[in-house]
Design a protein around this motif. Sequence first.
Motif, PDB file in Angstrom:
ATOM      1  N   ASP A  29       3.028   4.176  -1.863  1.00 30.09           N
ATOM      2  CA  ASP A  29       3.219   4.817  -3.170  1.00 30.09           C
ATOM      3  C   ASP A  29       4.694   4.692  -3.547  1.00 30.09           C
ATOM      4  OD1 ASP A  29       0.617   5.502  -3.469  1.00 30.09           O
ATOM      5  OD2 ASP A  29       0.862   7.606  -2.933  1.00 30.09           O
ATOM      6  N   ASP A  32       0.811  -1.216   0.000  1.00 29.42           N
ATOM      7  CA  ASP A  32       0.000   0.000   0.000  1.00 29.42           C
ATOM      8  C   ASP A  32       0.847   1.270   0.000  1.00 29.42           C
ATOM      9  OD1 ASP A  32      -2.602  -1.235   0.068  1.00 29.42           O
ATOM     10  OD2 ASP A  32      -2.109  -1.873   2.118  1.00 29.42           O
ATOM     11  N   ALA A  41      -0.909   0.041  -4.438  1.00 31.69           N
ATOM     12  CA  ALA A  41      -0.875   1.503  -4.479  1.00 31.69           C
ATOM     13  C   ALA A  41      -0.294   2.002  -5.807  1.00 31.69           C
ATOM     14  CB  ALA A  41      -0.059   2.040  -3.303  1.00 31.69           C
TER      15      ALA A  41
END
Length: 505
Positions: free
Chosen positions: A196, A194, A220
């Motif tokens: 970035d 999750d 993500a």
Amino acid sequence: MDVGVIGGGASAVCLLDALAQSDGVSGSITIFEPGDELWRGRPFECDVDALRVNAPPDEMSVRFGDPEHFQRWLAARDLLVESADSDQDPFCGMRFVPRARFGEYLEQSAHAALLSLLEQGWQLDVVRDRVDSVLPDAHGLVLKTAGGRRLAVDSAVLCVGGGRPADSYALRGLPGYLPDPYPVSCNLDVVDADADVDVLGCGLTGVDVVLALAAGGHRARIRLLSRSGILPGVRQRPLAHELHHFTAERFRTVAARGGTLTVQSLIRIMQDELREVGEDLTQISAELVAMAAESPAERLRRNLAEVDSDSKALRIVQRAVPETGPDVWPLLPAAEKDELLGSHYREIMSLCCPMSPSSAATLLALIDRGQLEILSGIESIDPREGNGFVVTTAGGQHESDVMINGINPATNKISPKAESLIASLVAAQLAERHPRGGLHVERETSRLTLGGKPDPRLYALGDLAAGSLFFTFGIPSLVDRAQDIACALLSDVSMVRGDSALQTV
């Protein structure tokens, strides 16, 4: 003949196979390799299946003059292990095997070559240590290892690999920065699904990172960042075509006569090649223009749609340039070499080192669902307060949690682990550094040169020759250069034995 082979990766395998196919001479061969991945090297170590060879099997044979060698190995393996269905690209029908499987082929090819050499009377040894220096002696060379071992040899072949990805933005040591993605099975395992993620570099290494993250279930956002935003092209369905004009033999003849060529003369020769099949350079020119005019996603989508294009031009160029690159490069004026490397290297690599259609389809699927973005024009990367990064590009600013260095190692960079070795060669006046990186080598034999004079005791195979040659990193080029080196080594022995026979008479 006593030969030291410094490095035990794919280059060494190609050399051993070339020597094994040349009967009539024997001696000793000592291979020095300190790394864990003997015979595989960094590119083909054990890793996830999402990382695949970006070329079909007939371009990956380690056997000179036998492009079906790898195909036969795969066919035999399929009978014993599994079907090839999962390797088949549904868009172009070609087979792109996992890189780890090609590493398996390298291992078995090395073992077969060693067995053949033993049967021919060679003495063999593998030393799991790094050669730190090479010194001349009265009869040849002395190789000294980091562990203190000394070995006298007649000749040495430098098969050391290339460098690691450059830390172009001085991020090493910052929380969330991964300086090297390989092996992704270990290095990317720490990335939270999750988080970035930004990936530095839009070449094949950067694509590898995105494919590995996607295969691992990353949820993500992922961004591919580079200065140019130029992705590798997409490989088209294969075409049977024999080169008649843009051939290695033609360029070797020019070299033998002491001639030179310009980029414009090469373009004319390529036009002759294309004209023979009713084509011209229109598609190539349009593709070069599109790299700047189209967005990366638009170009990727168009390239994938053109996998079955009726035009043959791109396929012919993609074959001709890598195949003849090492023969063409020494014939060009220095100023034109600098211009090609400084201003057009990324475009050349995009055209001639394409990704598979399946890889392109995966990237497009990620783009279409909003998970992948490709950004160009990097201006700065700064640490975010607490952790993470703030990235400024030509299109604006964003933040990311993880930064993965997927910049392709420059082919003209010397591996840090080989720096002491290269320094010793230069200090002993056995070699000289090339201004474009690596060492000066002779085109015909890959011998190291000093002041333009080749040394029959020393050879470079692979990235160390990248300053003097071009496309030194692909398997076809390694195979061709390994054959040149094997012939030169064996020719030297034959000449020595002939002289000895004359003296005896």
